[in-house]
Design a protein around this motif. Structure first.
Motif, mmCIF file in Angstrom:
data_model
loop_
_atom_site.group_PDB
_atom_site.id
_atom_site.type_symbol
_atom_site.label_atom_id
_atom_site.label_comp_id
_atom_site.label_asym_id
_atom_site.label_seq_id
_atom_site.Cartn_x
_atom_site.Cartn_y
_atom_site.Cartn_z
ATOM 1 N N GLU A 202 -100.812 -122.069 19.039
ATOM 2 C CA GLU A 202 -101.778 -123.377 18.170
ATOM 3 C C GLU A 202 -101.054 -123.164 16.763
ATOM 4 O OE1 GLU A 202 -105.715 -122.029 18.887
ATOM 5 O OE2 GLU A 202 -105.944 -123.237 20.717
ATOM 6 N N GLU A 203 -100.754 -122.100 16.130
ATOM 7 C CA GLU A 203 -100.183 -122.179 14.879
ATOM 8 C C GLU A 203 -98.970 -122.922 14.874
ATOM 9 O OE1 GLU A 203 -100.181 -118.249 13.155
ATOM 10 O OE2 GLU A 203 -101.993 -117.676 13.848
ATOM 11 N N VAL A 204 -98.153 -122.373 15.871
ATOM 12 C CA VAL A 204 -96.985 -123.256 15.680
ATOM 13 C C VAL A 204 -96.925 -124.791 16.077
ATOM 14 C CG1 VAL A 204 -94.622 -123.722 17.001
ATOM 15 C CG2 VAL A 204 -95.569 -121.177 16.731
ATOM 16 N N ILE A 205 -98.025 -125.244 16.817
ATOM 17 C CA ILE A 205 -98.274 -126.601 17.050
ATOM 18 C C ILE A 205 -98.728 -127.331 15.660
ATOM 19 C CG2 ILE A 205 -99.684 -128.260 18.540
ATOM 20 C CD1 ILE A 205 -99.441 -126.376 20.637
ATOM 21 N N ILE A 238 -91.829 -113.564 18.062
ATOM 22 C CA ILE A 238 -92.336 -114.481 19.145
ATOM 23 C C ILE A 238 -92.684 -115.785 18.522
ATOM 24 C CG2 ILE A 238 -93.866 -114.687 21.007
ATOM 25 C CD1 ILE A 238 -91.766 -112.849 21.626
ATOM 26 N N TYR A 239 -93.175 -115.854 17.258
ATOM 27 C CA TYR A 239 -93.609 -117.074 16.533
ATOM 28 C C TYR A 239 -91.982 -117.957 16.437
ATOM 29 C CZ TYR A 239 -95.580 -120.292 13.114
ATOM 30 O OH TYR A 239 -95.977 -121.347 12.630
ATOM 31 N N ARG A 240 -90.878 -117.358 15.926
ATOM 32 C CA ARG A 240 -89.985 -118.041 15.895
ATOM 33 C C ARG A 240 -89.487 -118.648 17.235
ATOM 34 N NH1 ARG A 240 -84.868 -116.216 12.124
ATOM 35 N NH2 ARG A 240 -83.702 -118.183 12.282
ATOM 36 N N VAL A 241 -89.742 -117.576 18.192
ATOM 37 C CA VAL A 241 -89.088 -118.337 19.511
ATOM 38 C C VAL A 241 -89.844 -119.423 20.021
ATOM 39 C CG1 VAL A 241 -89.208 -117.826 22.116
ATOM 40 C CG2 VAL A 241 -88.309 -116.216 20.581
ATOM 41 N N CYS A 242 -91.482 -119.408 19.780
ATOM 42 C CA CYS A 242 -91.895 -120.683 20.134
ATOM 43 C C CYS A 242 -91.833 -121.909 19.188
ATOM 44 C CB CYS A 242 -93.383 -120.408 20.059
ATOM 45 S SG CYS A 242 -93.807 -118.863 21.466
ATOM 46 N N GLN A 243 -91.591 -121.604 17.979
ATOM 47 C CA GLN A 243 -91.257 -122.597 17.056
ATOM 48 C C GLN A 243 -89.853 -123.492 17.325
ATOM 49 O OE1 GLN A 243 -89.689 -121.469 12.920
ATOM 50 N NE2 GLN A 243 -91.288 -122.585 12.102
ATOM 51 N N ASN A 244 -89.034 -122.500 17.605
ATOM 52 C CA ASN A 244 -87.655 -123.277 18.152
ATOM 53 C C ASN A 244 -87.728 -124.028 19.288
ATOM 54 O OD1 ASN A 244 -84.746 -123.023 19.576
ATOM 55 N ND2 ASN A 244 -84.345 -122.712 17.466
ATOM 56 N N ILE A 317 -83.814 -112.448 20.599
ATOM 57 C CA ILE A 317 -85.282 -112.036 20.340
ATOM 58 C C ILE A 317 -85.801 -111.498 21.721
ATOM 59 C CG2 ILE A 317 -87.603 -112.512 19.862
ATOM 60 C CD1 ILE A 317 -86.378 -114.552 17.416
ATOM 61 N N LEU A 318 -85.727 -112.318 22.510
ATOM 62 C CA LEU A 318 -86.166 -112.059 23.874
ATOM 63 C C LEU A 318 -85.671 -111.041 24.718
ATOM 64 C CD1 LEU A 318 -86.904 -115.764 25.283
ATOM 65 C CD2 LEU A 318 -88.611 -114.015 24.446
ATOM 66 N N GLU A 319 -84.272 -111.015 24.643
ATOM 67 C CA GLU A 319 -83.688 -109.563 25.221
ATOM 68 C C GLU A 319 -84.245 -108.244 24.429
ATOM 69 O OE1 GLU A 319 -79.536 -110.268 24.502
ATOM 70 O OE2 GLU A 319 -79.396 -111.505 26.259
#
Length: 349
Positions: A202-205, A238-244, A317-319
């Motif tokens: 929700e923060e990313v959105i 993880i925030y950066r993953v979702c953001q991207n 990041i996910l790795e």
């Protein structure tokens, strides 16, 4: 003649049979018939045994070794086995196997070096182009101002803003490169903590809403409100993953399209799916989209912004979380990116 197994066998058989006959002739009851028969049998048996021994234990293996050496010289290792197919009493078979293994190992090493060299050339060319674009843009605006445009306030402000934008893009590129390099070298440490995945998305959105409104993209987030979506991971990364991924779903979508984020959980994991109904990715490009600077549509990607390193950073990041990102896409219909994280179970009081 003496260089073949048959020639050597014949010479040795004659020598053995002659020695045998000479020894038997010393006996008192040795008759000419006995000596002739002994000579013939000794000659035949010695020839057969020596020929078989030389042919299968020595000459055949030497021929195989020469064949392997010729293939190595021609850089053709097709049909070369790393290990012998079956055990053999011949020491040459073991030598042949050692040569095979060495040749294959060196060939793999050479292929790896060639791939790395090709990757370095491609990387240098890509990074040179990526760095050149914002530098030349900022340089052009600054030189225009120095040539006299600085006197015009409107032109000056416009050009300074454009130069600043180019320099900001350059700074982001350098920062992404440093981040990616640190991740690949293991310098970046992950700080795990328990957090709510729903709140993070929700923060990313909320951060990307303005970007979506500009292109009239509808962002839809669905999850089961009765469930807890807690995970133990590095929240910032993880925030950066979702953001991207959500930013890409907006950037590479059609005007008025939709970006749908769904959050689901299983027994031990939660899964994030980010789907768009935009441009899609050709099948031949899907395997390469996580490479540095790889762009499906290079001209359009640069117009939309971005450094070309986002998905490479996402992958690393996910790795680092022992997870992988999966992607499926259809050209003209959109793409679906998915990844999973461990589900942290909240203890009930």
């Amino acid at each position: 003649m003496l260089t073949t197994s048959r020639g050597i066998s014949l010479v040795l058989a004659f020598a053995i049979s002659a020695l045998t006959v000479a020894f038997l002739s010393l006996l008192d009851d040795a008759t000419p018939m006995l000596l002739t028969v002994a000579w013939g049998l000794t000659l035949a048996i010695s020839y057969i045994l020596i020929n078989i021994t030389l042919e299968f234990l020595i000459f055949k293996e030497i021929s195989n070794i020469y064949s392997v050496l010729e293939k190595i010289q021609k850089k053709d290792l097709s049909g070369v086995a790393e290990k012998p197919k079956k055990s053999s009493i011949s020491p040459l078979r073991k030598i042949n196997s050692t040569i095979n293994s060495y040749a294959i190992a060196k060939n793999k090493e050479i292929e790896t070096l060639q791939r790395n060299a090709a990757f370095r050339r491609e990387f240098i060319a890509d990074i040179s182009h990526e760095l050149k674009t914002p530098i030349f843009a900022a340089q052009g605006y600054v030189h225009t101002l120095l040539d006299g445009a600085v006197e015009d306030v409107k032109v000056r402000d416009k050009f300074l803003k454009r130069a600043a934008k180019s320099l900001n893009a350059l700074d982001k590129l350098v920062q992404d490169l440093l981040t990616l390099n640190q991740m690949e070298s293991g310098v970046v440490k992950f700080h795990f903590e328990v957090f709510n995945m729903v709140e993070l998305i929700e923060e990313v959105i909320e951060e990307l809403e303005h970007k979506a409104e500009k292109r009239h993209i509808n962002i839809r987030f669905t999850y089961n409100s009765d469930k807890k979506f807690m995970t133990n991971a590095d929240k910032d990364k993880i925030y950066r993953v979702c953001q991207n991924l959500i930013s890409n779903a907006i950037k590479y979508n059609h005007e008025g399209g939709e970006a749908h984020i769904s959050l689901n959980s299983s027994k031990n994991a939660l899964t994030v799916d980010i789907k768009d109904n935009g441009l899609g990715i050709p099948a031949e490009d899907i395997k390469r989209i996580f490479e540095r600077f790889y762009r499906v549509d290079k001209s359009r990607s640069r117009e939309m912004g971005g450094t070309g390193l986002g998905l490479a950073i996402v992958k690393h990041i996910l790795e680092g979380h022992k997870s992988k990102i999966s992607v499926s896409s259809t050209v003209g219909k959109g793409s679906l990116f998915s990844f999973s994280l461990p589900l942290h179970k909240v203890k009930k009081d």
